[in-house]
Write a protein that holds these residues in place. Structure first.
Motif, PDB file in Angstrom:
ATOM      1  N   PHE A   1       9.768  -8.297   4.051  1.00  0.00           N
ATOM      2  CA  PHE A   1      10.375  -9.241   4.998  1.00  0.00           C
ATOM      3  C   PHE A   1      10.598  -8.587   6.363  1.00  0.00           C
ATOM      4  N   SER A   2       9.594  -7.811   6.789  1.00  0.00           N
ATOM      5  CA  SER A   2       9.546  -7.197   8.129  1.00  0.00           C
ATOM      6  C   SER A   2      10.637  -6.151   8.365  1.00  0.00           C
ATOM      7  N   ASN A   3      11.247  -5.648   7.311  1.00  0.00           N
ATOM      8  CA  ASN A   3      12.273  -4.609   7.474  1.00  0.00           C
ATOM      9  C   ASN A   3      11.601  -3.242   7.351  1.00  0.00           C
ATOM     10  N   GLU A   4      11.421  -2.562   8.476  1.00  0.00           N
ATOM     11  CA  GLU A   4      10.679  -1.305   8.500  1.00  0.00           C
ATOM     12  C   GLU A   4      11.391  -0.185   7.740  1.00  0.00           C
ATOM     13  N   ASN A   5      12.713  -0.145   7.814  1.00  0.00           N
ATOM     14  CA  ASN A   5      13.464   0.897   7.096  1.00  0.00           C
ATOM     15  C   ASN A   5      13.296   0.765   5.592  1.00  0.00           C
ATOM     16  N   ILE A   6      13.411  -0.463   5.105  1.00  0.00           N
ATOM     17  CA  ILE A   6      13.258  -0.690   3.668  1.00  0.00           C
ATOM     18  C   ILE A   6      11.831  -0.371   3.245  1.00  0.00           C
ATOM     19  N   ALA A   7      10.861  -0.754   4.069  1.00  0.00           N
ATOM     20  CA  ALA A   7       9.463  -0.453   3.749  1.00  0.00           C
ATOM     21  C   ALA A   7       9.222   1.050   3.660  1.00  0.00           C
ATOM     22  N   HIS A   8       9.908   1.805   4.481  1.00  0.00           N
ATOM     23  CA  HIS A   8       9.687   3.258   4.513  1.00  0.00           C
ATOM     24  C   HIS A   8      10.459   3.995   3.424  1.00  0.00           C
ATOM     25  N   TYR A   9      11.725   3.625   3.226  1.00  0.00           N
ATOM     26  CA  TYR A   9      12.597   4.421   2.365  1.00  0.00           C
ATOM     27  C   TYR A   9      12.711   3.909   0.924  1.00  0.00           C
ATOM     28  N   SER A  10      12.432   2.651   0.681  1.00  0.00           N
ATOM     29  CA  SER A  10      12.591   2.130  -0.680  1.00  0.00           C
ATOM     30  C   SER A  10      11.357   2.443  -1.519  1.00  0.00           C
ATOM     31  N   MET A  11      11.483   2.206  -2.826  1.00  0.00           N
ATOM     32  CA  MET A  11      10.393   2.475  -3.763  1.00  0.00           C
ATOM     33  C   MET A  11       9.838   1.155  -4.287  1.00  0.00           C
ATOM     34  N   PRO A  12       8.589   0.816  -3.940  1.00  0.00           N
ATOM     35  CA  PRO A  12       7.970  -0.392  -4.496  1.00  0.00           C
ATOM     36  C   PRO A  12       7.368  -0.094  -5.867  1.00  0.00           C
ATOM     37  N   MET A  13       7.009  -1.151  -6.603  1.00  0.00           N
ATOM     38  CA  MET A  13       6.398  -0.935  -7.916  1.00  0.00           C
ATOM     39  C   MET A  13       5.350  -2.014  -8.175  1.00  0.00           C
ATOM     40  N   LYS A  14       4.192  -1.845  -7.534  1.00  0.00           N
ATOM     41  CA  LYS A  14       3.085  -2.782  -7.732  1.00  0.00           C
ATOM     42  C   LYS A  14       1.870  -2.122  -8.370  1.00  0.00           C
ATOM     43  N   THR A  15       1.818  -0.786  -8.342  1.00  0.00           N
ATOM     44  CA  THR A  15       0.650  -0.066  -8.842  1.00  0.00           C
ATOM     45  C   THR A  15       1.087   1.075  -9.760  1.00  0.00           C
ATOM     46  N   VAL A  16       0.136   1.617 -10.499  1.00  0.00           N
ATOM     47  CA  VAL A  16       0.424   2.755 -11.370  1.00  0.00           C
ATOM     48  C   VAL A  16       0.924   3.962 -10.572  1.00  0.00           C
ATOM     49  N   PRO A  17       0.272   4.356  -9.457  1.00  0.00           N
ATOM     50  CA  PRO A  17       0.808   5.481  -8.680  1.00  0.00           C
ATOM     51  C   PRO A  17       2.245   5.246  -8.211  1.00  0.00           C
ATOM     52  N   GLN A  18       2.569   4.017  -7.830  1.00  0.00           N
ATOM     53  CA  GLN A  18       3.940   3.724  -7.399  1.00  0.00           C
ATOM     54  C   GLN A  18       4.923   3.844  -8.566  1.00  0.00           C
ATOM     55  N   ALA A  19       4.511   3.396  -9.749  1.00  0.00           N
ATOM     56  CA  ALA A  19       5.369   3.525 -10.932  1.00  0.00           C
ATOM     57  C   ALA A  19       5.606   4.995 -11.271  1.00  0.00           C
ATOM     58  N   LEU A  20       4.564   5.813 -11.129  1.00  0.00           N
ATOM     59  CA  LEU A  20       4.715   7.254 -11.371  1.00  0.00           C
ATOM     60  C   LEU A  20       5.615   7.900 -10.325  1.00  0.00           C
ATOM     61  N   ASN A  21       5.545   7.411  -9.095  1.00  0.00           N
ATOM     62  CA  ASN A  21       6.449   7.911  -8.054  1.00  0.00           C
ATOM     63  C   ASN A  21       7.902   7.621  -8.410  1.00  0.00           C
ATOM     64  N   ILE A  22       8.150   6.413  -8.897  1.00  0.00           N
ATOM     65  CA  ILE A  22       9.515   6.045  -9.290  1.00  0.00           C
ATOM     66  C   ILE A  22       9.981   6.927 -10.443  1.00  0.00           C
TER      67      ILE A  22
ATOM     68  N   THR B   1      -4.879  -2.825 -14.389  1.00  0.00           N
ATOM     69  CA  THR B   1      -3.484  -2.488 -14.676  1.00  0.00           C
ATOM     70  C   THR B   1      -2.786  -3.675 -15.327  1.00  0.00           C
ATOM     71  N   PHE B   2      -2.135  -3.405 -16.449  1.00  0.00           N
ATOM     72  CA  PHE B   2      -1.323  -4.438 -17.104  1.00  0.00           C
ATOM     73  C   PHE B   2       0.063  -4.405 -16.459  1.00  0.00           C
ATOM     74  N   GLN B   3       0.195  -5.145 -15.366  1.00  0.00           N
ATOM     75  CA  GLN B   3       1.380  -5.041 -14.511  1.00  0.00           C
ATOM     76  C   GLN B   3       2.703  -5.382 -15.201  1.00  0.00           C
ATOM     77  N   PRO B   4       2.750  -6.297 -16.185  1.00  0.00           N
ATOM     78  CA  PRO B   4       4.051  -6.582 -16.815  1.00  0.00           C
ATOM     79  C   PRO B   4       4.720  -5.374 -17.451  1.00  0.00           C
ATOM     80  N   LEU B   5       3.964  -4.313 -17.742  1.00  0.00           N
ATOM     81  CA  LEU B   5       4.566  -3.128 -18.362  1.00  0.00           C
ATOM     82  C   LEU B   5       4.665  -1.937 -17.408  1.00  0.00           C
TER      83      LEU B   5
END
Length: 424
Positions: A116-137, A44-48
């Motif tokens: 940073f150990s915040n369980e709510n943010i881990a559950h409800y927020s949208m991360p963007m480290k992988t292609v599937p996560q980018a597609l989710n966003i 994955t070319f992560q910068p894009l």
């Protein structure tokens, strides 16, 4: 595990990112067996990634099959699996598809999102480290705009049109700019019943400026670019919680939003089994010497974001971006060639080629040595550099034509909800 037996030195590489593929490329033609492990079968070319998440590119423009990259290498083997444990005493690894012994091990597992150990943010927020996560966003953004288009109340419509991004580094800045351009170029044409001014993009940064790793000069310029696009920048603001509906900050601000993207930090992704003393706990990175060898382990190396090599110029380790990973991979590959011939290895020395970030159309900022500038020239330079480092000629051509089309038509063609996002 079904990997051919060999009398040659077996090198296991964990991770098909920038560091891993740069290392393997340097060993082409050498009398070694290389086994690459990755959870995905592509690089994955992560910068894009942010362009996939905002509809500018399809994922196959920035991803490339790992087997195809190395198909001309002899005695190269790829296994799509998760490496779960490393046994340094027996020189073996345990994976989701079995165990395998090694003569040398190279760990290039990169980073994962740090909540940073915040369980709510881990559950409800949208991360963007992988292609599937980018597609989710991408799906969530488009789904929420569709929801806004049929919302019955103004408050509900505004919640679906309110986009909040945590983290003012390159990822956060680029995402914010892309969303702001989406509002200006797409919303009024595709959704005529929605008011463009109702869509808001908020960028929240804990430090006192955006792009903290870059120079103060370009940081201020990037903020001006963002604000010109209509992004609302909140500096020196720390987020305390997100419950799926409301983002709350430590100074009492609240943002009603259905789209909260977390780009506020990463941490290393070590594999279990390496002695804890070799890991810097605060950042989860392996301590390595100037040859990228993990301290006190003779035949195990770490590269890129997972490696912490301290020098006079980088007392906290090299930045966790593509260039250090690429350069470390190249140097270690060359050093393995020397080592296999019984020659003396050369220590790694990082050459800083500069830092850049794009904000939007004709808007980017660049730090190269003592040069600090922004604008259209920086934007074209940013495009050239990213096209150059994309893996695969096809990917370069497709990305170039997508960018050209978007530039001429003020359009993002990949705004498709292929697989609707549903939170677990």
């Amino acid at each position: 595990m079904n990997v051919p037996d060999t009398n040659l030195p077996r090198i296991i590489v964990i991770g098909g990112g920038f560091a891993g593929i740069s290392f393997i490329k340097r060993l082409k033609g050498e009398k070694v067996q290389i086994v690459l492990f990755d959870r995905h079968n592509y690089h994955t070319f992560q910068p894009l990634l942010y362009q996939v998440s905002t509809g500018g590119l399809e994922p196959d423009s920035i991803a490339y099959p790992l087997r195809k990259i190395f198909r001309k290498h002899t005695d190269f083997h790829f296994r799509m699996a998760e490496v779960k444990h490393i046994n340094t005493k027996e020189n073996s690894i345990s994976t989701s598809v079995g165990s395998l012994s090694f003569d040398y091990l190279v760990i290039a597992t990169g980073t994962r999102t740090n909540y940073f150990s915040n369980e709510n943010i881990a559950h409800y927020s949208m991360p963007m480290k992988t292609v599937p996560q980018a597609l989710n966003i991408r799906s969530l953004i488009l789904q929420n705009i569709e929801e806004a288009d049929r919302a019955q109340s103004e408050s509900e419509r505004r919640r679906f049109l309110n986009f909040v991004i945590a983290g003012g580094g390159p990822t956060g800045v680029e995402l914010s700019g892309a969303l702001a351009e989406f509002r200006k170029g797409i919303l009024e044409n595709d959704y005529p019943e929605l008011d463009e001014d109702e869509m808001e993009v908020h960028l929240i940064e804990g430090q006192d400026r955006v792009l903290p790793p870059m120079s103060e000069q370009v940081s201020k310029k990037a903020q001006r670019f963002l604000e010109k696009l209509g992004v609302k920048v909140h500096l020196s603001t720390l987020i305390s919680d997100y419950d799926g509906t409301t983002v709350t900050t430590k100074d009492g601000k609240t943002f009603k939003t259905a789209t909260f993207i977390w780009a506020a930090g990463v941490t290393g992704a070590p594999v279990e089994g390496i002695n804890a003393s070799a890991i810097v706990e605060k950042v989860n990175r392996y301590k390595v010497d100037h040859f990228n060898k993990i301290e006190d382990i003779d035949n195990v190396y770490a590269l890129g974001d997972i490696a912490l090599m301290t020098t006079e110029d980088y007392p906290k380790g090299h930045p966790q971006v593509a260039q250090p990973a690429i350069q470390q991979g190249k140097r270690l590959g060359k050093n393995f060639k020397k080592m296999l011939k019984g020659e003396k290895m050369e220590p790694f020395k990082y050459f800083d080629k500069g830092t850049m970030a794009t904000v939007g159309r004709n808007k980017a900022v660049v730090d190269i040595g003592n040069l600090h500038f922004g604008g259209a020239i920086a934007w074209f330079l940013w495009m050239f550099v990213h096209l150059w480092f994309l893996v695969g000629f096809r990917n370069r051509v497709i990305t170039f034509f997508n960018w050209t089309y978007n530039y001429i038509n003020f359009d993002k063609a990949a705004r498709l909800i292929i697989r609707p996002f549903k939170r677990n």
